[in-house]
Each structure stands twice: as C-alpha cells, then as structure tokens.
Design an enzyme around this catalytic site. Structure first.
Site, PDB file in Angstrom:
ATOM      1  N   HIS A  63       0.821  -1.210   0.000  1.00  0.00           N
ATOM      2  CA  HIS A  63       0.000   0.000   0.000  1.00  0.00           C
ATOM      3  C   HIS A  63       0.853   1.257   0.000  1.00  0.00           C
ATOM      4  O   HIS A  63       1.631   1.495   0.920  1.00  0.00           O
ATOM      5  CB  HIS A  63      -0.906   0.008   1.233  1.00  0.00           C
ATOM      6  N   ASP A  65       0.277   5.569  -1.113  1.00  0.00           N
ATOM      7  CA  ASP A  65      -0.708   6.580  -1.515  1.00  0.00           C
ATOM      8  C   ASP A  65      -0.112   7.703  -2.349  1.00  0.00           C
ATOM      9  O   ASP A  65      -0.592   8.844  -2.310  1.00  0.00           O
ATOM     10  CB  ASP A  65      -1.369   7.170  -0.271  1.00  0.00           C
ATOM     11  N   GLU A 173      -8.977   1.417  -2.633  1.00  0.00           N
ATOM     12  CA  GLU A 173      -9.031   1.537  -1.176  1.00  0.00           C
ATOM     13  C   GLU A 173     -10.397   2.031  -0.709  1.00  0.00           C
ATOM     14  O   GLU A 173     -10.588   3.200  -0.413  1.00  0.00           O
ATOM     15  CB  GLU A 173      -7.936   2.466  -0.651  1.00  0.00           C
ATOM     16  N   HIS A 200     -13.337   1.866   3.787  1.00  0.00           N
ATOM     17  CA  HIS A 200     -12.304   2.750   4.313  1.00  0.00           C
ATOM     18  C   HIS A 200     -12.764   3.103   5.722  1.00  0.00           C
ATOM     19  O   HIS A 200     -13.225   2.232   6.461  1.00  0.00           O
ATOM     20  CB  HIS A 200     -12.072   3.966   3.418  1.00  0.00           C
ATOM     21  N   HIS A 274      -2.369  -3.084   4.675  1.00  0.00           N
ATOM     22  CA  HIS A 274      -1.589  -2.177   5.538  1.00  0.00           C
ATOM     23  C   HIS A 274      -2.215  -2.159   6.929  1.00  0.00           C
ATOM     24  O   HIS A 274      -2.950  -1.256   7.293  1.00  0.00           O
ATOM     25  CB  HIS A 274      -1.483  -0.775   4.942  1.00  0.00           C
TER      26      HIS A 274
END
Length: 430
Positions: A63, A65, A173, A200, A274
């Site tokens: 993971h 971002d 996600e 999420h 994660h």
C-alpha cells in the site's frame, strides 16, 4: 644417513595425507561460499544478508498513496515539472515519502498503488473520482518506463523483477468506490485493479468499518449505526464475485466482525494490505490474535503498515514511534500466524507521521537488518516477508479464479432497502 625403503614410503604417505587434508580444508569452505551453503550465511553481516535477499526477493509493498499526493499537491498534473519522480523529492515537497531513487534504495520490486477517494464521495461521485485516481496511477507509471511497469498478475511481478523494473499494481481503497455495484467492481478489475479494501473509514451499505468496534460513547471515534455487524448477505455475494474474478479481498480498515465474516466466505486467501498487530498496539485498525489464527487457516497475509498511530499505542506506547516497534509488530504476527502469513504494507504517503527510522520508502533495508540482528531472522524468513508470501497468496487467488470460471458473473443489484436513508439526489431512477 641411509634411509630405508620402508621409512621413505612412510614419509611419502604422511606427506600425501597432509596434502589431502589441506586441500579439503581449503576447498570445502570455498565450495560452500560459492554455493550459498551454511558457511556462506555465517560469514555474511546482517547488512550483507539483507542486500543479498533484496537482489532476488525485493520488497512487494501492499500500500502506497502516491496517487493521492499527486491530487493533493498538483491536482493530478502528472506532467508537472516539480513533481519529477526521477529525483529525490524530499527537498521539493515537505513530507513526501516516495520517488524512484528512494524506491530503488529501499529495494522495492513491486508496489500496490492505492486508488483512494474520500468517504464523503459515497452516494455521489465516488466512481468518477476513483477513475480519476486510477488514471493518475496509470499515467505516472507510463511516464517512467525505465523504472515502472504496469502488471496485473503474479507472473507479471516476477517478470518485472527480472527486468529490473518496479512492478506497479493497483488496489482500490474502499468499497464506496464501486457505488454498490458488482458491474462496476468488474469494470475496475478489467481496468487493472487487483485488490479492493472492503471499507475505508466509513461503512458501506453492506459492510462495517473498524470504527464500529469502539464503544458508541467513545470520544475518539464515532461510527455510523451498525446495520449488519459485519458483512450483509449482499456483501457475501460480493466476496464470492471477487474470488471468481481473482481480485484480492483486502480487510484493512474493516471491523473485526467484517474480518471474520469475510474469512468465512472467501475461498481465496485474503490480504490485509496495511494493518498491524492489535496485541502490540490496542487500536481497532489493527488485527487481533484470534483473527490472525483464522488468517493462517485461510492462507492469507497481513502486510504490516507503518502509520505511527497504529504502531505506537498502549500497551507498548513510547514518546515516539520507532523502527523497532514496527519490527516487534512483524515478529509478533510471525509468531502467532507463522512466517508464511506476514508481509510489508508501509502506507507511505498515506499516513501523516511515521516511526523514527522509517521516514520514507528508502528505509526497508534498515527494518530487515533489525529483524536479523534483534530477532535472528534467517535468509528464508526474509525472502518470505519481502516477496514470497504475497506471491503465494496472489497465485492461489488466481488459481481459485481459474477454478470458478464456469460460474457466471453475478448480476444481483443491491437491495433497495440497503440504501434507505442515503443521499439519492445524485442517483438516476431506473
């Protein structure tokens, strides 16, 4: 002095025997060294051992971002000259964790890039928003072909590593990104998404998120009212459809009940892309030991995240989060589930604050060295942590999908009563 024939023969035999012993003493260690045998391991420093592992088993991280950083900092302008991934961007952008030089230094061989959008987009423009982010990932991957290659299979990861490229995959996600549509889920798969996090930090109409594990009176976190206390019947159908396609089920961010329900339903190994250990840090974003046992039964993997608020909290809180705490999370999960069920999912460029010693993607080798020094991790254990375990999970999910190909895609729409009370002003009435 006259030497008898008998004495001469004895001297020759002794000399020959000594020569053989010396030859063996020299040849055997050299042979073991060249073959990577036991003697080789004892001569390697922890740093050299980690370097050796990363040459053939680079980090597959669950993971990152970076795509969200593109949106937040330059409005997804991948061509922005200041956002040049070929240079170390730590001096260009404050608190940016990822670029190509640091990925290379960190021994990263494959990265799941997170396709994330706000929970506030749910019931509104979450699909379009998510497509924007997926497009951003594809554009920055294609912009740097000497570093990245877009892949969608376990073999694609292996081929990229052999070609010295960083295999780039996509994880969606949050289940809110599909707007409660199995058809939309399938289209994301066709566009290259290979895992979806079921929630999420918000519920979907078919699954509860981790905040629901806190007491309703908690001052720290609030949760929308639980509807299903886990997965709904339609949510279970979604899991089966993900299995049929070969899309990995990601249980980071979900409630404990949702974890347990998904583990019951899924016939393919699940992932936590994660997530860290609840025993080491009592935060409900983390996974508890009884669930870890079920992950082992399922054959899945927990890829440990580094975001400090999930690493450093009671009963093991310190003045600041550290690399050693992350290592303790990893080693704990290894001890509970087994070495075959743990991996790495740093959550770089997602978490605002990170442990000391793990400030960016270049620091994975330091973490591995610590595991060797402090917990006596071996070469084989490191190979499983960095790459081997995720590849096993991915290949098994692909096998499950192949075995389900005679099953037709599920066309069931989400029941209308699931959406009662939600925002319908943006939704067409078919």
């Amino acid at each position: 002095m006259k030497v008898s024939r008998k004495h001469l023969i004895a001297v020759i035999l002794i000399c020959s025997l000594l020569a053989v012993i010396v030859a063996i003493a020299v040849a055997v260690p050299l042979s073991l060294r060249d073959s990577g045998g036991p003697a080789a391991l004892t001569t390697l420093t922890p740093e050299a051992l980690v370097d050796k592992v990363l040459q053939t088993y680079p980090v597959v991280d669950g993971h990152n971002d970076l795509a969200w950083q593109y949106r937040a900092r330059v409005r997804n302008d991948v061509e922005n000259v200041t956002f040049n991934l070929n240079v170390n961007l730590s001096q260009v952008f404050h608190n940016l964790h990822t670029d190509i030089p640091r990925l290379r230094k960190g021994g990263v061989g494959a990265q799941f890039w997170a396709c994330y959008v706000y929970c506030s987009s749910q019931y509104k423009d979450s699909v379009r928003f998510s497509l924007d982010q997926l497009d951003t990932i594809k554009r920055f991957v294609s912009k740097y072909p000497d570093a990245f290659t877009f892949v969608t299979t376990a073999k694609g990861i292996e081929d990229a590593v052999k070609a010295n490229r960083i295999a780039s995959l996509v994880g969606l996600e949050g289940g809110h990104s599909i707007d409660n549509s199995l058809a939309t889920l399938r289209m994301f798969y066709d566009l290259g998404v290979r895992y979806m996090t079921l929630t999420h930090n918000c519920n979907t109409p078919w699954a509860d998120n981790w905040k629901c594990d806190y007491s309703p009176s908690s001052s720290d976190y609030s949760c929308e009212p639980k509807v299903w206390n886990g997965l709904s019947p339609w949510g279970e159908k979604l899991i089966t459809e993900m299995n049929r396609m070969g899309m990995l089920v990601d249980l980071s961010h979900v409630s404990k009940a949702t974890m347990e329900d998904a583990l019951k339903v899924s016939t393919a190994p699940v992932i936590f892309s994660h997530t860290s250990s609840y025993t080491r840090c009592n935060h409900y974003r983390n996974v508890q030991d009884d669930v870890l046992a079920k992950v082992k039964t399922n054959g899945g993997i927990v890829m440990v995240g580094f975001y400090d608020i999930y690493i450093n909290c009671p009963p093991n809180n310190q003045s600041e989060a550290t690399l050693s705490q992350v290592a303790e999370h990893i080693d704990h999960i290894k001890n509970v589930s087994g070495i075959d069920y743990v991996g790495l999912g740093g959550d770089y460029d997602g978490g605002d604050t990170l442990p000391k010693g793990l400030e960016d993607v270049s620091t994975y080798p330091d973490l591995l060295v610590y595991l060797v020094k402090q917990f006596n991790w071996t070469e084989e254990m490191l190979q499983k942590l960095t790459m081997g375990n995720l590849l096993r999970v991915f290949k098994k999910a692909e096998e499950v999908a192949r075995n389900m190909q005679s099953t037709r895609p599920n066309g069931d729409e989400i029941p209308a009563d699931y959406l009662a009370g939600t925002n319908s002003s943006c939704r067409p009435d078919f």
